[in-house]
Design a protein around this motif. Structure first.
Motif, short mmCIF file in Angstrom:
data_model
loop_
_atom_site.label_atom_id
_atom_site.label_comp_id
_atom_site.label_asym_id
_atom_site.label_seq_id
_atom_site.Cartn_x
_atom_site.Cartn_y
_atom_site.Cartn_z
N TYR A 104 1.27 -1.01 -0.06
CA TYR A 104 -0.12 -0.29 -0.36
C TYR A 104 0.89 1.62 -0.24
CZ TYR A 104 -5.29 1.01 0.85
OH TYR A 104 -6.27 1.44 0.60
N THR A 105 1.96 1.39 0.90
CA THR A 105 2.57 2.34 1.00
C THR A 105 3.44 2.62 -0.66
OG1 THR A 105 3.56 2.08 3.00
CG2 THR A 105 4.99 2.93 2.27
N GLU A 106 4.00 1.57 -1.31
CA GLU A 106 3.86 1.48 -2.64
C GLU A 106 3.46 2.04 -3.76
OE1 GLU A 106 7.23 1.64 -5.86
OE2 GLU A 106 7.30 1.96 -4.00
N LEU A 107 2.15 1.93 -3.61
CA LEU A 107 0.32 2.30 -4.04
C LEU A 107 0.58 3.72 -4.05
CD1 LEU A 107 -1.50 1.78 -6.67
CD2 LEU A 107 -2.61 1.14 -4.20
N GLU A 108 1.13 3.98 -2.77
CA GLU A 108 0.51 5.37 -2.22
C GLU A 108 1.71 6.46 -2.99
OE1 GLU A 108 1.25 8.22 1.86
OE2 GLU A 108 0.08 6.43 1.71
N SER A 109 2.77 6.12 -2.59
CA SER A 109 3.98 6.41 -3.85
C SER A 109 4.30 7.06 -5.21
CB SER A 109 5.19 5.78 -2.99
OG SER A 109 5.78 6.37 -4.09
N ARG A 110 3.74 6.48 -6.00
CA ARG A 110 3.80 5.53 -7.22
C ARG A 110 2.29 6.72 -7.42
NH1 ARG A 110 4.35 0.16 -10.14
NH2 ARG A 110 6.31 0.06 -8.78
N LEU A 111 1.33 6.92 -6.52
CA LEU A 111 0.20 7.80 -6.73
C LEU A 111 0.57 9.59 -7.23
CD1 LEU A 111 -3.05 5.84 -5.18
CD2 LEU A 111 -2.96 6.32 -8.11
N ALA A 112 0.76 9.50 -5.04
CA ALA A 112 1.71 10.79 -5.26
C ALA A 112 2.38 11.11 -6.31
CB ALA A 112 2.31 10.28 -4.65
N ALA A 113 3.66 10.42 -7.16
CA ALA A 113 4.14 11.13 -7.95
C ALA A 113 3.86 11.17 -9.11
CB ALA A 113 5.13 9.75 -8.44
N ILE A 114 2.48 10.65 -9.18
CA ILE A 114 1.33 10.85 -10.93
C ILE A 114 1.12 12.44 -10.50
CG2 ILE A 114 -0.02 10.20 -12.23
CD1 ILE A 114 0.74 7.35 -11.23
N GLY A 115 0.86 13.17 -9.54
CA GLY A 115 -0.04 14.00 -9.10
C GLY A 115 -1.18 13.98 -8.06
N TYR A 116 -1.94 12.77 -7.96
CA TYR A 116 -2.49 12.52 -7.22
C TYR A 116 -3.13 13.29 -5.94
CZ TYR A 116 -4.15 9.92 -11.24
OH TYR A 116 -4.64 9.26 -12.21
N LYS A 117 -4.04 13.47 -5.71
CA LYS A 117 -4.11 14.32 -3.77
C LYS A 117 -4.35 13.70 -2.79
CE LYS A 117 -2.05 17.35 -6.62
NZ LYS A 117 -0.83 17.63 -7.24
N TYR A 118 -5.19 12.70 -3.09
CA TYR A 118 -6.39 12.07 -2.36
C TYR A 118 -5.96 10.51 -2.24
CZ TYR A 118 -7.52 16.42 -0.12
OH TYR A 118 -7.47 17.14 0.59
N MET A 119 -5.98 9.92 -1.32
CA MET A 119 -6.24 8.18 -1.05
C MET A 119 -7.44 8.11 -0.78
SD MET A 119 -3.24 5.96 -1.25
CE MET A 119 -3.23 4.20 -1.12
N TYR A 120 -8.76 6.82 -1.01
CA TYR A 120 -9.98 6.96 -0.78
C TYR A 120 -9.68 5.37 -0.53
CZ TYR A 120 -11.80 11.46 -0.44
OH TYR A 120 -11.88 12.62 -0.61
N GLY A 121 -10.45 4.73 1.23
CA GLY A 121 -10.15 2.81 0.95
C GLY A 121 -11.84 3.22 1.57
N VAL A 122 -12.75 2.39 0.90
CA VAL A 122 -14.11 1.14 1.22
C VAL A 122 -14.14 0.73 1.68
CG1 VAL A 122 -15.94 1.80 -0.07
CG2 VAL A 122 -14.81 3.77 -0.56
#
Length: 181
Positions: A104-122
């Motif tokens: 999950y940390t790797e996913l977050e890191s890659r999303l942030a590098a792309i430019g996404y601002k918020y990550m949600y979990g349902v």
């Protein structure tokens, strides 16, 4: 435990099918009742990777132990900086080894590098392990929908968790829509 995190490949479709299928058939962790086909998972890998990371974590022998990916929250343009993140580990994967956190940390890191601002979990409202996992990683509860899903003859609710992963000042998404991320 040694592991490798890498981009999902079409050849991972069968492993992802089996991992997710266990949860669909046996739990409330997902509200999916019928596990899609391997081919549908392969297509989902292709489609997802056009705009979002789709990752797998493998053991020393290359066996897929879990997957994590992101996707669009809603179809309206204004939601483009927020993603819904999904993570599943093989139900047989050893617990408390850090596999989920690493993935999950790797996913977050890659999303942030792309430019996404918020990550949600349902999360299903009584999935206390997943709620604790998200809170430990810095997510905060932002919503609760009671009795929204009906599975196995029971009504279940969901909770939404959110984490800010990028600056709200830079509004650039680094996606090459021709090649994917």
């Amino acid at each position: 435990m040694n592991y490798t995190i890498r981009d999902a490949e079409l050849s991972d479709g069968a492993a992802i099918h089996d991992i997710y299928g266990y949860y669909a058939k046996n739990t409330f962790v997902t509200f999916t009742e019928d596990n899609p086909s391997v081919e549908e998972y392969e297509q989902a890998i292709i489609t997802t990777k056009r705009e979002y990371p789709y990752l797998v974590i493998c053991d020393d022998n290359g066996k897929v132990m879990g997957m994590a990916y992101a996707g669009r929250i809603r179809h309206h343009d204004a939601y483009r900086y927020s993603v819904e993140a999904t993570i599943y580990l093989d139900h047989k994967a050893p617990g408390h080894t850090g596999l989920g956190k690493a993935l999950y940390t790797e996913l977050e890191s890659r999303l942030a590098a792309i430019g996404y601002k918020y990550m949600y979990g349902v999360i299903t409202e009584d999935n206390y392990a997943s709620i604790a996992f998200h809170e430990k990683l810095g997510f905060h509860k932002v919503g609760h929908f009671t009795n929204i899903g009906y599975k196995f003859g029971q009504w279940k609710g969901i909770v939404w968790y959110r984490k800010q992963i990028g600056s709200l000042e830079d509004m650039t998404l680094n996606i090459d829509y021709e090649k994917g991320i």
